[in-house]
Design a protein around this motif. Sequence first.
Motif, PDB file in Angstrom:
ATOM      1  N   GLY A 144      -2.627  -2.953  -2.150  1.00 11.04           N
ATOM      2  CA  GLY A 144      -2.134  -1.708  -2.716  1.00 11.04           C
ATOM      3  C   GLY A 144      -2.663  -1.362  -4.090  1.00 11.04           C
ATOM      4  O   GLY A 144      -2.411  -0.262  -4.590  1.00 11.04           O
ATOM      5  N   SER A 151       0.827  -1.207   0.000  1.00 14.14           N
ATOM      6  CA  SER A 151       0.000   0.000   0.000  1.00 14.14           C
ATOM      7  C   SER A 151       0.862   1.258   0.000  1.00 14.14           C
ATOM      8  O   SER A 151       0.612   2.196  -0.773  1.00 14.14           O
ATOM      9  CB  SER A 151      -0.937  -0.002   1.213  1.00 14.14           C
ATOM     10  OG  SER A 151      -1.928  -0.990   1.087  1.00 14.14           O
ATOM     11  N   SER A 207      -7.488  -0.483   0.945  1.00 20.29           N
ATOM     12  CA  SER A 207      -6.167  -0.461   0.314  1.00 20.29           C
ATOM     13  C   SER A 207      -5.343  -1.674   0.713  1.00 20.29           C
ATOM     14  O   SER A 207      -4.707  -2.318  -0.125  1.00 20.29           O
ATOM     15  CB  SER A 207      -5.434   0.830   0.708  1.00 20.29           C
ATOM     16  OG  SER A 207      -4.143   0.864   0.137  1.00 20.29           O
TER      17      SER A 207
END
Length: 302
Positions: A198, A61, A193
């Motif tokens: 990510g 992320s 996220s």
Amino acid sequence: MFFIFQQLKTMMMIKTWRLLTTQRNSFKDLKLDRLASSSSSKKKVFTVIPVEGEIISGFHSVRLALESTKRTFYKIYYCPKSARITSDILELADINNIATIPVTWKMLNQLSQKAPHKGVCADVSPLKQSAATLADDLNDDKTRRWLLMCSIGDPQNLGAIIRTAYFLGIDDIFTCSPFDSSQTSSSLTPSVSRASAGVLEIWTPKVVYNPDDFLQKLSNANWRIIGATSATDFQSTKSPQQNSQNECKILIVGNEGEGLPESITKYCNDLLVIPPGRKLHPYVDSLNVSVATALLLQRLLV
């Protein structure tokens, strides 16, 4: 003589009592001091780290957010002892003049609120969604594959769907506006996220503020609109049309409990189902929505 002896005896008893009282108080004070010292030595000291935006955690992320530049970075906190920390995060931060602060693992736990962080957290601005705008060229010869997520309230499921759609090659992904309470999905939180590994940072869903208008325009442009449904509802669904590689398609998925509302299914050309492989228990009537979406997307792309 006897009177003098009694006075001396009384005086000796008073002195003995005073001595014992003094020793007892001294012992009591010493015991309290030791307890206070012991208590203060065991007292946990928490360091409060001020946060300007929100905390995203985890190597992927933070790394992909740095690459995408969609967020403003305030600070990056990392544990130097973490095996996942690589020089590229620190180098990217240095190039972009972002402060990097080495901290302990416990401080990272505090920042991430005990969510998995793999040794790195970042204080960043919230991720902004862009509105879905339909171009006038919906009728061109370009083949498109889209996904619309309705009422996906669990951030973990939402993140998993985003990651899967990106991996499988879906061209664009959409989510319903938080202002549309009947179809709204989870907001794009740090949990989304993290669940997307990510991917959310580099491939952010566009928001649909008016699902009826959005789907009507696609229908007018002869798009194939496909809704996902459960096995229990399949008997009343529309018959699937013959699959065509050259037509534009959009798959619409809803939540596990309620599925798609009538306001959405009325625009669908087809309603697809994943048939079970056995007779199901009454309380096991569907797949997890992220798993079901992966299987339906695979079917959509063939």
